[in-house]
Design an enzyme around this catalytic site. Structure first.
Site, short mmCIF file in Angstrom:
data_model
loop_
_atom_site.label_atom_id
_atom_site.label_comp_id
_atom_site.label_asym_id
_atom_site.label_seq_id
_atom_site.Cartn_x
_atom_site.Cartn_y
_atom_site.Cartn_z
N GLU A 19 -15.36 -63.24 -49.50
CA GLU A 19 -14.36 -63.47 -50.33
C GLU A 19 -13.29 -62.95 -50.03
O GLU A 19 -12.40 -62.44 -49.13
CB GLU A 19 -14.25 -61.63 -51.48
CG GLU A 19 -15.99 -62.13 -52.63
CD GLU A 19 -16.97 -61.98 -51.97
OE1 GLU A 19 -17.24 -62.03 -51.18
OE2 GLU A 19 -17.63 -62.19 -52.08
N CYS B 2 -29.98 -65.34 -58.98
CA CYS B 2 -29.75 -65.51 -56.88
C CYS B 2 -30.31 -64.44 -56.40
O CYS B 2 -30.51 -64.55 -55.76
CB CYS B 2 -27.78 -65.85 -57.28
SG CYS B 2 -27.35 -64.04 -57.50
N CYS C 43 -21.74 -70.59 -57.99
CA CYS C 43 -22.04 -70.65 -58.86
C CYS C 43 -20.03 -70.43 -60.36
O CYS C 43 -20.57 -70.33 -61.13
CB CYS C 43 -22.34 -70.03 -59.07
SG CYS C 43 -23.97 -69.70 -57.92
N THR D 198 -14.55 -65.46 -54.21
CA THR D 198 -16.00 -65.57 -53.83
C THR D 198 -15.52 -67.43 -53.38
O THR D 198 -15.77 -68.18 -54.40
CB THR D 198 -16.76 -65.73 -54.42
OG1 THR D 198 -17.45 -63.57 -54.55
CG2 THR D 198 -18.42 -66.12 -54.17
N TYR E 21 -27.11 -63.23 -61.82
CA TYR E 21 -26.95 -62.62 -61.77
C TYR E 21 -28.93 -62.36 -61.38
O TYR E 21 -28.93 -61.79 -60.58
CB TYR E 21 -26.59 -61.35 -61.77
CG TYR E 21 -24.92 -61.16 -61.16
CD1 TYR E 21 -24.51 -62.29 -60.87
CD2 TYR E 21 -24.65 -60.06 -60.14
CE1 TYR E 21 -22.94 -62.03 -60.02
CE2 TYR E 21 -24.42 -59.97 -59.22
CZ TYR E 21 -22.74 -61.28 -59.25
OH TYR E 21 -21.74 -61.34 -58.53
N CYS F 87 -25.46 -64.68 -50.71
CA CYS F 87 -23.89 -65.74 -51.68
C CYS F 87 -23.78 -66.77 -51.48
O CYS F 87 -22.90 -67.13 -50.20
CB CYS F 87 -23.25 -64.83 -52.13
SG CYS F 87 -21.87 -65.09 -53.00
N GLU G 68 -21.15 -55.62 -54.02
CA GLU G 68 -20.87 -57.13 -54.51
C GLU G 68 -21.94 -57.01 -55.83
O GLU G 68 -21.63 -57.30 -56.61
CB GLU G 68 -21.43 -57.84 -53.81
CG GLU G 68 -21.35 -59.65 -54.04
CD GLU G 68 -21.55 -59.71 -55.04
OE1 GLU G 68 -21.41 -60.43 -55.66
OE2 GLU G 68 -23.75 -59.67 -55.62
N HIS H 95 -21.67 -65.80 -65.80
CA HIS H 95 -21.77 -65.39 -64.52
C HIS H 95 -23.25 -64.13 -64.80
O HIS H 95 -24.04 -64.34 -63.51
CB HIS H 95 -20.44 -64.98 -64.11
CG HIS H 95 -20.58 -65.25 -62.24
ND1 HIS H 95 -21.24 -65.87 -62.04
CD2 HIS H 95 -20.65 -64.22 -61.43
CE1 HIS H 95 -21.17 -65.76 -60.21
NE2 HIS H 95 -20.33 -64.93 -60.02
FE1 SF4 Z 1 -22.63 -65.83 -55.57
FE2 SF4 Z 1 -24.93 -65.20 -57.50
FE3 SF4 Z 1 -21.73 -65.40 -57.55
FE4 SF4 Z 1 -23.68 -67.28 -57.48
S1 SF4 Z 1 -23.99 -66.51 -59.23
S2 SF4 Z 1 -21.72 -66.32 -56.46
S3 SF4 Z 1 -24.84 -67.03 -55.69
S4 SF4 Z 1 -22.82 -64.10 -56.81
#
Ligand code: SF4
Length: 486
Positions: A259, A301, A104, A191, A298, A100, A445, A294
């Protein structure tokens, strides 16, 4: 001053006075401490990529507020193309970090607040959006990293904010002053918090009239007086803390985002940084839009991460001499299929995005929830297949100390070797990477980041329009509509 490179980003963090604790001790330099530095490096790549010609189109955008070239991580999406470019950018960053890269969450907070506050201003004739734009221009021009802070501790989950015996279980306003507010409480699972510049505080649930003191949005510098962060433990943190580079698995960028809990002890927020103040009727919309943005990410990423994992397993199969076995090929095919299915759902919810009244673009919320729900299953299935193909040696592998020992090293190398001419270290490193990417913290996560699976299922059912589906079935069979149901 604009942050224009990874090194300038690290330098900017060193100038901050952020109060961070880890295992009971204060972290003096977040960029160099072994617990936090991998995560700083992962976030730094979001800065570095913008300078690479190959990725500049994905990693940068033109600000609709100033016309300046800005990081895409500070951009308000202006069209579907922006939404899709963001998805492509996240996949590339996932491929390059294998973890991660954190930035984002702030981006999604910026986009959710922008669109919701516009509608709030329309209803109440307030000027929150103007304030927000002024703050955002600074974020864009200085290229700052923002942590989107939504999740409250929540105490007794059966009770809402106003009914908790301890009011601090939900972040709240403790004082309203002429020039600002004073806030108290905490945000969990944040995060990238320890290596961000600003915190964008948002309410965590839809609220009723009794929760006015909990219904606020504001921006706070990470090192404002009264803020303390406590960095969380991970399943593999002992290896990370001792900088056991081979055994860490992903020594450059670590596992997940790093985190922290952010604690706010009577922190003052001036009026210019307040973007919602008691308008409870907009809290639900804000949570809904933030979560959808968000969740859409997912499938991007994580797809980048899965690309790395599939590559690791494929290489391990070559090292172990199993690459040509038909069941290995079949399982790798399945992993690729699942990975690309995840990506397809991220692209789909972006391609089906639409304009909000503010002008900012929003992903398709149904498809975004489906996307994240898929991650909570497919990542686990891909991890299961990876462990199946890797073999049991991951669970019994001696440490890197044994590998590097004069006496034991030759034994480890001899008995953990694979096909000829590939060093045993390669097998061990790849095994450790697979271990880190399929282990406890990484999978937790994927399950709970951007909201737990049940949160997506609630939205999927709510937006599923069952009445319409019933009408379709009836129409097909000539069953009359207009009866009690549909
Ligand atoms: Fe992390 Fe993926 Fe969330 Fe971006 S979208 S903060 S890379 S878990």
């Amino acid at each position: 001053m604009k942050i224009s490179s990874a090194s300038e980003y690290a330098e900017s963090l060193r100038r901050l006075k952020t109060v961070i604790y880890y295992k009971g001790n204060k972290i003096q330099d977040v960029t160099r401490h072994p617990a936090t530095s991998p995560h700083v490096r992962a976030a730094a790549l979001t800065y570095a990529l913008a300078n690479q010609e190959e990725y500049a189109d994905l990693a940068t955008a033109i600000s609709h507020l100033t016309g300046h070239v800005i990081s895409r991580f500070t951009h308000v999406h202006q069209n579907v193309e922006d939404l899709i470019k963001k998805i492509k950018l996240l996949r590339v960053l996932g491929q390059k970090t294998g973890t991660c890269f954190q930035r984002c969450v702030g981006l999604d907070g910026i986009n959710a607040v922008y669109s919701v506050v516009y509608e709030l201003d329309q209803k109440y004739n307030t000027d929150y959006l103007e304030r927000f734009k002024q703050w955002l221009i600074q974020i864009q021009d200085e290229n700052l990293m923002v942590v989107g802070a939504m999740t409250d501790p929540k105490g007794d989950r059966a009770k809402g904010p106003a009914d908790q015996s301890d009011p601090d279980q939900y972040m709240h306003i403790v004082k309203r002053l002429g020039d600002g507010i004073v806030v108290r409480g905490a945000k969990l699972h944040m995060t990238g918090a320890v290596n961000s510049h600003e915190i964008l505080v948002m309410p965590t649930v839809a609220m009723d009239e009794r929760s006015k003191d909990y219904a606020f949005v504001c921006a706070i510098p990470v090192d404002a007086q009264g803020i303390t962060m406590v960095f969380g433990r991970q399943a593999n943190d002992d290896r990370r803390d001792k900088e056991e580079r081979i055994d860490m698995g992903n020594p450059s960028f670590g596992t997940v985002g790093g985190e922290a809990i952010i604690v706010f002890e009577d922190v003052f927020v001036p009026n210019g940084r307040i973007f919602m103040n008691g308008e409870t009727d907009f809290t639900g919309l804000l949570v809904y839009r933030f979560a959808a943005h968000h969740r859409a990410n997912y499938g991007a990423c994580k797809t980048g991460l899965m690309d790395v994992l599939i590559g690791a397993v494929s290489y391990l199969s070559q090292i172990q001499g199993t690459a040509n076995a038909s069941h290995v090929k079949d399982k790798i095919t399945e992993m690729i299929h699942l990975c690309e299915t995840l990506y397809a759902s991220s692209i789909a919810c972006s391609a089906e995005g639409c304009q909000t009244p503010s002008g900012a673009y929003m992903v398709n919320t149904m498809l975004a929830n489906v996307c994240k729900q898929n991650v909570t299953r497919f990542h686990f299935e891909i991890a299961r297949l990876a462990l199946d193909l890797a073999g049991g040696f991951i669970a019994t592998l001696p440490s890197q100390y044994d590998l590097e020992s004069e006496n034991l090293g030759p034994i480890v190398k001899k008995y953990f070797s694979g096909v000829e001419n590939i060093p045993t270290e390669h097998r061990i490193k790849i095994g450790r990477l697979i271990e880190a990417m399929t282990g406890g913290t990484a999978l937790v996560e994927s399950m709970h980041g951007a909201g737990s699976p049940q949160a997506q299922r609630i939205m999927i059912l709510r937006e599923g329009d069952l009445d319409k589906k019933i009408r379709l079935a009836k129409a097909l069979l000539g069953i009359p509509t207009g009866d009690k149901k549909s």
